[in-house]
Write a protein that holds these residues in place. Sequence first.
Motif, PDB file in Angstrom:
ATOM      1  N   ARG A 133    -102.550  -7.671  24.502  1.00 56.38           N
ATOM      2  CA  ARG A 133    -102.180  -7.642  23.083  1.00 56.38           C
ATOM      3  C   ARG A 133    -102.914  -8.701  22.246  1.00 56.38           C
ATOM      4  O   ARG A 133    -102.766  -9.890  22.488  1.00 56.38           O
ATOM      5  CB  ARG A 133    -100.670  -7.881  22.987  1.00 56.38           C
ATOM      6  CG  ARG A 133    -100.167  -7.900  21.599  1.00 56.38           C
ATOM      7  CD  ARG A 133     -98.802  -8.549  21.464  1.00 56.38           C
ATOM      8  NE  ARG A 133     -98.594  -8.885  20.073  1.00 56.38           N
ATOM      9  CZ  ARG A 133     -99.020 -10.007  19.509  1.00 56.38           C
ATOM     10  NH1 ARG A 133     -99.648 -10.895  20.217  1.00 56.38           N
ATOM     11  NH2 ARG A 133     -98.847 -10.228  18.218  1.00 56.38           N
ATOM     12  N   LYS A 135    -103.963   5.523  14.787  1.00 59.32           N
ATOM     13  CA  LYS A 135    -103.544   4.926  16.072  1.00 59.32           C
ATOM     14  C   LYS A 135    -103.561   3.404  16.001  1.00 59.32           C
ATOM     15  O   LYS A 135    -102.721   2.734  16.588  1.00 59.32           O
ATOM     16  CB  LYS A 135    -104.521   5.340  17.184  1.00 59.32           C
ATOM     17  CG  LYS A 135    -104.374   6.751  17.658  1.00 59.32           C
ATOM     18  CD  LYS A 135    -105.262   6.942  18.884  1.00 59.32           C
ATOM     19  CE  LYS A 135    -105.852   8.329  18.869  1.00 59.32           C
ATOM     20  NZ  LYS A 135    -107.006   8.474  19.754  1.00 59.32           N
ATOM     21  N   ASP A 141    -100.572   2.125  13.925  1.00 60.03           N
ATOM     22  CA  ASP A 141     -99.349   2.173  14.732  1.00 60.03           C
ATOM     23  C   ASP A 141     -99.343   1.054  15.766  1.00 60.03           C
ATOM     24  O   ASP A 141     -98.332   0.395  15.982  1.00 60.03           O
ATOM     25  CB  ASP A 141     -99.227   3.541  15.439  1.00 60.03           C
ATOM     26  CG  ASP A 141     -99.046   4.665  14.434  1.00 60.03           C
ATOM     27  OD1 ASP A 141     -98.694   4.362  13.274  1.00 60.03           O
ATOM     28  OD2 ASP A 141     -99.269   5.837  14.797  1.00 60.03           O
ATOM     29  N   TYR A 142    -100.479   0.856  16.381  1.00 67.31           N
ATOM     30  CA  TYR A 142    -100.608  -0.184  17.415  1.00 67.31           C
ATOM     31  C   TYR A 142    -100.339  -1.570  16.806  1.00 67.31           C
ATOM     32  O   TYR A 142     -99.607  -2.382  17.370  1.00 67.31           O
ATOM     33  CB  TYR A 142    -102.020  -0.120  18.006  1.00 67.31           C
ATOM     34  CG  TYR A 142    -102.316  -1.180  19.043  1.00 67.31           C
ATOM     35  CD1 TYR A 142    -102.007  -0.964  20.385  1.00 67.31           C
ATOM     36  CD2 TYR A 142    -102.916  -2.386  18.689  1.00 67.31           C
ATOM     37  CE1 TYR A 142    -102.283  -1.933  21.343  1.00 67.31           C
ATOM     38  CE2 TYR A 142    -103.198  -3.360  19.640  1.00 67.31           C
ATOM     39  CZ  TYR A 142    -102.881  -3.128  20.963  1.00 67.31           C
ATOM     40  OH  TYR A 142    -103.161  -4.090  21.896  1.00 67.31           O
ATOM     41  N   LYS A 173     -98.643  -2.263  14.143  1.00 66.27           N
ATOM     42  CA  LYS A 173     -97.214  -2.374  13.777  1.00 66.27           C
ATOM     43  C   LYS A 173     -96.380  -2.705  14.998  1.00 66.27           C
ATOM     44  O   LYS A 173     -95.552  -3.618  14.955  1.00 66.27           O
ATOM     45  CB  LYS A 173     -96.737  -1.041  13.201  1.00 66.27           C
ATOM     46  CG  LYS A 173     -96.863  -0.974  11.717  1.00 66.27           C
ATOM     47  CD  LYS A 173     -96.094   0.234  11.227  1.00 66.27           C
ATOM     48  CE  LYS A 173     -96.388   0.451   9.784  1.00 66.27           C
ATOM     49  NZ  LYS A 173     -95.908   1.719   9.293  1.00 66.27           N
ATOM     50  N   GLU A 174     -96.608  -1.943  16.052  1.00 66.21           N
ATOM     51  CA  GLU A 174     -95.834  -2.149  17.287  1.00 66.21           C
ATOM     52  C   GLU A 174     -96.002  -3.560  17.825  1.00 66.21           C
ATOM     53  O   GLU A 174     -95.085  -4.148  18.365  1.00 66.21           O
ATOM     54  CB  GLU A 174     -96.349  -1.210  18.379  1.00 66.21           C
ATOM     55  CG  GLU A 174     -95.614   0.096  18.472  1.00 66.21           C
ATOM     56  CD  GLU A 174     -96.379   1.057  19.362  1.00 66.21           C
ATOM     57  OE1 GLU A 174     -96.905   0.622  20.404  1.00 66.21           O
ATOM     58  OE2 GLU A 174     -96.465   2.236  18.978  1.00 66.21           O
ATOM     59  N   ASN A 175     -97.200  -4.084  17.701  1.00 63.53           N
ATOM     60  CA  ASN A 175     -97.509  -5.377  18.317  1.00 63.53           C
ATOM     61  C   ASN A 175     -97.441  -6.552  17.353  1.00 63.53           C
ATOM     62  O   ASN A 175     -97.776  -7.668  17.716  1.00 63.53           O
ATOM     63  CB  ASN A 175     -98.913  -5.320  18.950  1.00 63.53           C
ATOM     64  CG  ASN A 175     -98.925  -4.446  20.173  1.00 63.53           C
ATOM     65  OD1 ASN A 175     -98.400  -4.825  21.214  1.00 63.53           O
ATOM     66  ND2 ASN A 175     -99.475  -3.240  20.045  1.00 63.53           N
ATOM     67  N   ARG A 176     -97.046  -6.269  16.122  1.00 62.45           N
ATOM     68  CA  ARG A 176     -97.037  -7.298  15.069  1.00 62.45           C
ATOM     69  C   ARG A 176     -98.379  -8.025  15.024  1.00 62.45           C
ATOM     70  O   ARG A 176     -98.457  -9.261  14.995  1.00 62.45           O
ATOM     71  CB  ARG A 176     -95.874  -8.269  15.265  1.00 62.45           C
ATOM     72  CG  ARG A 176     -94.544  -7.546  15.119  1.00 62.45           C
ATOM     73  CD  ARG A 176     -93.536  -8.399  14.426  1.00 62.45           C
ATOM     74  NE  ARG A 176     -92.765  -9.177  15.368  1.00 62.45           N
ATOM     75  CZ  ARG A 176     -91.755  -9.976  15.014  1.00 62.45           C
ATOM     76  NH1 ARG A 176     -91.429 -10.121  13.760  1.00 62.45           N
ATOM     77  NH2 ARG A 176     -91.084 -10.635  15.919  1.00 62.45           N
TER      78      ARG A 176
END
Length: 409
Positions: free
Chosen positions: A177, A201, A204-205, A207-210
């Motif tokens: 990450r 993609k 989204d990635y 966002k998910e990983n801040r």
Amino acid sequence: MIKINENFLKLQDSYLFSTIAKKVAEFQENNPDKKVIKLGIGDVTRPIPKAIADAMKNAVEEMENPNEFKGYGPEQGYEFLRNKIVENDYKKRGINIEIDEVFVSDGAKCDTGNIVDLFSKDNKVAITDPVYPVYLDTNVMSGRTGEYNDQTGMYDNIVYMPCNSENNFEPELPKQRPDMIYLCLPNNPTGTVLNKNQLKKWIDYAKENRSIILFDSAYEAFITQEDIPHSIYEIEGAKEVAIEFRSFSKTAGFTGIRCAYTVVPKELKAYTEKGEEISLNKLWNRRQCTKFNGVSYITQKGAEAVYSENGQKQIKENIEYYMENARIIREGLKKAGYETFGGINAPYIWLKTPNNMKSWDFFDELLTKYNIVGTPGVGFGPNGEGYFRLTAFGSRENTIEAMKRLSKL
Ligand code: PLP
């Protein structure tokens, strides 16, 4: 005892363009009768359009007039230019960007370099490989990398995302990450792009990983295909995770005039050690007000004229000229049997060297046999090895002549 920032000692000297210049000068000295065609450097060659030059001349006259003279301008840029940017580059594409999210500057190089000021040294950085070297070197300088490894050609503690013909130049989402993700689209050096679904993609990635995406779209004006986003904010949710860098350099011939801008949306947040949310827009504003004193009024008047009817028509003519060169290079290389990438939405053509030749060997062959200069792909990162960059910024005559030479031999 005065001490230095020792991170500077980790930097690798960039011999790329100086080695090219040295090799070309040597060849030219030994072969004064040969006409060398340079398709190497990524600088515009066509003069600035008349609409822009006229606006700048008028601005100079205003400065001469005691009633119109202007001293320091706003650090963030004049409203007349920021309004034009918001209206033309965003609203017309259905994107809502507010004027105080736009920061005018003297270049995307400075902005992509200076942005690292906002982020903790502990952040993990991801870059594509090959890459525009500024993203990497500015993180080396500010201590976000380990040492350089001679064997791999990479720095420790950086996430390298290979982009090559095997993954169709689409970087894979990193397994490890990262906090800061640099994306340059259309890409320098490969000239390749990602479509909206591919870019989604990444949103989204992030966002998910801040994480945060640092999106350099210095070449957006060269996009010709419909489904290729000009701005990352065309993709839903991007304002929460991305900073966008734009430049008038290649769009309007401003490489020597210097004007660019950066968009830092107010939704965009990063965190303190304790997890408290902080607005990056506020931080960037503070950073710019402290370290930057704005772009000259004359330059901003020139940039404003880019958006006038004549300005738009005239910059389009130049862009079309370069993109016709790109077409000539792509087709010429194809005819001569090369595998090429890019050159459709960017002024760069990335080619695979024949028989897996090393980039520098190919450089030598191209120079000595065909008297053409390009840029070895390995100069942009280890995954550039075996590739080579040609640019569409040459004259039409030279571009045609270069392709004729390649097709004959
Ligand atoms: N970003 C990329 C990807 C570039 O290739 C360049 C220039 O070559 C820049 C930024 C620099 O732009 P500017 O002239 O606005 O500093």
